[in-house]
Structure formats: C-alpha cells, structure tokens
Design a protein around this motif. Structure first.
Motif, PDB file in Angstrom:
ATOM      1  N   HIS A  45       0.817  -1.213   0.000  1.00 40.35           N
ATOM      2  CA  HIS A  45       0.000   0.000   0.000  1.00 40.35           C
ATOM      3  C   HIS A  45       0.853   1.266   0.000  1.00 40.35           C
ATOM      4  N   MET A  46       2.128   1.173   0.382  1.00 43.01           N
ATOM      5  CA  MET A  46       3.023   2.317   0.232  1.00 43.01           C
ATOM      6  C   MET A  46       3.562   2.273  -1.188  1.00 43.01           C
ATOM      7  N   ALA A  47       2.689   2.619  -2.140  1.00 41.59           N
ATOM      8  CA  ALA A  47       2.979   2.450  -3.563  1.00 41.59           C
ATOM      9  C   ALA A  47       2.391   3.633  -4.318  1.00 41.59           C
ATOM     10  N   MET A  48       3.106   4.088  -5.370  1.00 41.14           N
ATOM     11  CA  MET A  48       2.664   5.320  -6.024  1.00 41.14           C
ATOM     12  C   MET A  48       3.417   5.570  -7.320  1.00 41.14           C
ATOM     13  N   PRO A  49       2.851   6.421  -8.206  1.00 46.98           N
ATOM     14  CA  PRO A  49       3.664   6.948  -9.298  1.00 46.98           C
ATOM     15  C   PRO A  49       4.804   7.767  -8.709  1.00 46.98           C
ATOM     16  N   VAL A  50       5.965   7.739  -9.371  1.00 43.91           N
ATOM     17  CA  VAL A  50       7.104   8.543  -8.934  1.00 43.91           C
ATOM     18  C   VAL A  50       7.362   9.566 -10.031  1.00 43.91           C
ATOM     19  N   GLY A  51       6.916  10.794  -9.816  1.00 40.76           N
ATOM     20  CA  GLY A  51       7.011  11.826 -10.845  1.00 40.76           C
ATOM     21  C   GLY A  51       5.863  11.725 -11.833  1.00 40.76           C
ATOM     22  N   TRP A  52       5.894  12.599 -12.840  1.00 40.19           N
ATOM     23  CA  TRP A  52       4.814  12.679 -13.817  1.00 40.19           C
ATOM     24  C   TRP A  52       5.055  11.786 -15.026  1.00 40.19           C
ATOM     25  N   ARG A  53       6.244  11.215 -15.133  1.00 38.54           N
ATOM     26  CA  ARG A  53       6.534  10.324 -16.242  1.00 38.54           C
ATOM     27  C   ARG A  53       6.253   8.875 -15.835  1.00 38.54           C
ATOM     28  N   ASP A  54       6.754   7.931 -16.602  1.00 34.60           N
ATOM     29  CA  ASP A  54       6.372   6.529 -16.400  1.00 34.60           C
ATOM     30  C   ASP A  54       7.295   5.808 -15.424  1.00 34.60           C
ATOM     31  N   TYR A  55       7.225   6.206 -14.160  1.00 34.20           N
ATOM     32  CA  TYR A  55       7.975   5.533 -13.097  1.00 34.20           C
ATOM     33  C   TYR A  55       7.013   5.185 -11.976  1.00 34.20           C
ATOM     34  N   PHE A  56       7.242   4.044 -11.351  1.00 35.83           N
ATOM     35  CA  PHE A  56       6.388   3.574 -10.264  1.00 35.83           C
ATOM     36  C   PHE A  56       7.277   3.087  -9.133  1.00 35.83           C
ATOM     37  N   GLY A  57       6.886   3.426  -7.896  1.00 34.39           N
ATOM     38  CA  GLY A  57       7.682   3.017  -6.755  1.00 34.39           C
ATOM     39  C   GLY A  57       6.844   2.433  -5.634  1.00 34.39           C
ATOM     40  N   PHE A  58       7.485   1.617  -4.811  1.00 39.54           N
ATOM     41  CA  PHE A  58       6.816   1.078  -3.634  1.00 39.54           C
ATOM     42  C   PHE A  58       7.854   0.843  -2.544  1.00 39.54           C
ATOM     43  N   VAL A  59       7.383   0.859  -1.312  1.00 36.99           N
ATOM     44  CA  VAL A  59       8.254   0.636  -0.164  1.00 36.99           C
ATOM     45  C   VAL A  59       8.272  -0.852   0.163  1.00 36.99           C
ATOM     46  N   CYS A  60       9.459  -1.370   0.410  1.00 42.16           N
ATOM     47  CA  CYS A  60       9.627  -2.776   0.771  1.00 42.16           C
ATOM     48  C   CYS A  60      10.762  -2.868   1.791  1.00 42.16           C
ATOM     49  N   THR A  61      11.113  -4.061   2.164  1.00 43.18           N
ATOM     50  CA  THR A  61      12.162  -4.265   3.158  1.00 43.18           C
ATOM     51  C   THR A  61      12.975  -5.503   2.790  1.00 43.18           C
ATOM     52  N   PRO A  62      14.266  -5.523   3.084  1.00 40.17           N
ATOM     53  CA  PRO A  62      15.058  -6.732   2.838  1.00 40.17           C
ATOM     54  C   PRO A  62      14.580  -7.957   3.619  1.00 40.17           C
ATOM     55  N   ARG A  63      13.681  -7.759   4.597  1.00 46.22           N
ATOM     56  CA  ARG A  63      13.112  -8.906   5.310  1.00 46.22           C
ATOM     57  C   ARG A  63      12.103  -9.665   4.452  1.00 46.22           C
ATOM     58  N   HIS A  64      11.673  -9.066   3.323  1.00 40.88           N
ATOM     59  CA  HIS A  64      10.683  -9.694   2.457  1.00 40.88           C
ATOM     60  C   HIS A  64      11.338 -10.223   1.188  1.00 40.88           C
ATOM     61  N   ARG A  65      10.785 -11.327   0.689  1.00 40.93           N
ATOM     62  CA  ARG A  65      11.321 -11.940  -0.518  1.00 40.93           C
ATOM     63  C   ARG A  65      11.175 -11.013  -1.730  1.00 40.93           C
ATOM     64  N   THR A  66      10.139 -10.191  -1.742  1.00 39.54           N
ATOM     65  CA  THR A  66       9.925  -9.283  -2.875  1.00 39.54           C
ATOM     66  C   THR A  66      11.149  -8.408  -3.125  1.00 39.54           C
TER      67      THR A  66
END
Length: 203
Positions: A45-66
């Motif tokens: 859920h900590m996920a969003m477009p990053v800027g106005w161009r075609d970039y997407f970001g999300f928050v994760c942690t090294p504790r997760h396999r993702t």
C-alpha cells in the motif's frame, strides 16, 4: 475558533505516526520471479507513481522476498485490484510454507502472465504495469527501502479508461476504486468531486 499548535495532539513516542491516524493509499499487488523460477504476488500500500513520467515506486524491506526478487531479477509487475478483489489481496499476504519457498494460497488466485518482464498479473484487476528496476534507495528508518521501476508496458480495462467526452465522476461511480486505509481498513471509492483548482493553475 482558530486552532494553534497547543490545540493539537503531539504524535511522539515509539509508535509510528502512520499508526495513530488513518491515511488513504492505493492497494496493489507486486509480482516478482522467485529464485526457484516460481512467481510471487505481494500486496503493497506504500505504492505510487514517482514523478509525472512513467515511473512507479513502492516501499519494501530486505526482510521480504519481494525485495530480493526485484534486486536479483531487476523487474516487477503491478496489478491494481478492484474492490471486489480485496480477498485476493489478502490471500497474497498469506505466509509461506515451512522453508519459505512457496505461498500455497497463491495457487487459488486467478492470474495471467506478463509479456515484457518475467511475472504475473492478478486476473480481472483494472490497471497492469510491467516495470524494469530503475533504482533501490535503502535505509529509510531501520530497514525500509524505496524500489523504483520504469514502466515498460501498461494496460487497463476498457471500462476504467478516461474519455475526453466522458464525465470522470460517472466513470468512477460505474468503475469504483479500491483504497487502503492504513492501518488495517479498506474502502470502495464511488463518489468523487472535481478538485477546485485556482484559475490558470498549471502543474
């Protein structure tokens, strides 16, 4: 009555700010390829477009396999579920089997493969992104990281597409959106209003 800082509750202590009040976010499923060649879907859920161009970001942690899957494979997919699919998002958060290799409940999720990167999408979502890794920014707080990808393919359900001759309010009412209300709640968004931008406003 005008409020001042003295009228407000100061949010301090060991409990994060984000657990003291509700905030709205999208809820997406991030798809990655595992080291053994299988695929994983994980809700974020900590996920969003990053800027106005075609970039997407999300928050994760090294504790997760993702996190490790994206770092190794250098790509990921993003599925935006519809409100009727909130149970699927919950199943994607299920624990792995002993040994940590598989999430057995993922077999119950209807999926289809991506095309330009290795991954899966959730069937019947409304927006689907294929991303190649642009960068990982580590060390937010104790061990959180921001993962940013460049979108190389994007597709959407036709009934969710905006039209120049259509009314956005009617579109959202007919094709509602899923929102995550952190911590621990969700909402179906159907009723919306045009934002009152000032005259001659430009982003």
């Amino acid at each position: 009555m005008d409020r001042t800082l003295r009228d407000l509750v100061e949010l301090e202590g060991e409990v994060p700010v984000w657990e003291r009040v509700f905030t709205t976010s999208p809820l997406v499923l991030v798809g990655t390829r595992e080291k053994n060649g299988e695929y994983d879907l994980a809700p974020k859920h900590m996920a969003m477009p990053v800027g106005w161009r075609d970039y997407f970001g999300f928050v994760c942690t090294p504790r997760h396999r993702t996190y490790h899957n994206v770092r190794r494979e250098r790509s990921f997919t993003v599925s935006y579920p519809r409100p009727s699919q909130v149970l699927f998002a919950s199943l994607a958060a299920s624990p792995r089997e002993d040994g940590g290799e598989r999430k057995p409940l993922l077999d119950a999720l209807p999926t289809f493969p991506s095309e330009k990167v290795e991954g899966l999408f959730l069937q019947d979502g409304y927006l689907f992104l294929e991303c190649v890794l642009d960068r990982i920014i580590d060390d937010f707080g104790e061990d959180d990281a921001l993962i940013v990808g460049r979108i190389v393919a994007a597709r959407a359900r036709p009934d969710y597409l905006r039209a120049s001759d259509g009314d956005d309010g009617d579109l959202i009412h007919a094709a509602p959106l899923l929102a995550y209300l952190s911590p621990g709640r969700y909402a179906e968004i159907r009723k919306t209003f045009s934002f009152p931008f000032p005259a001659n406003f430009m982003r």
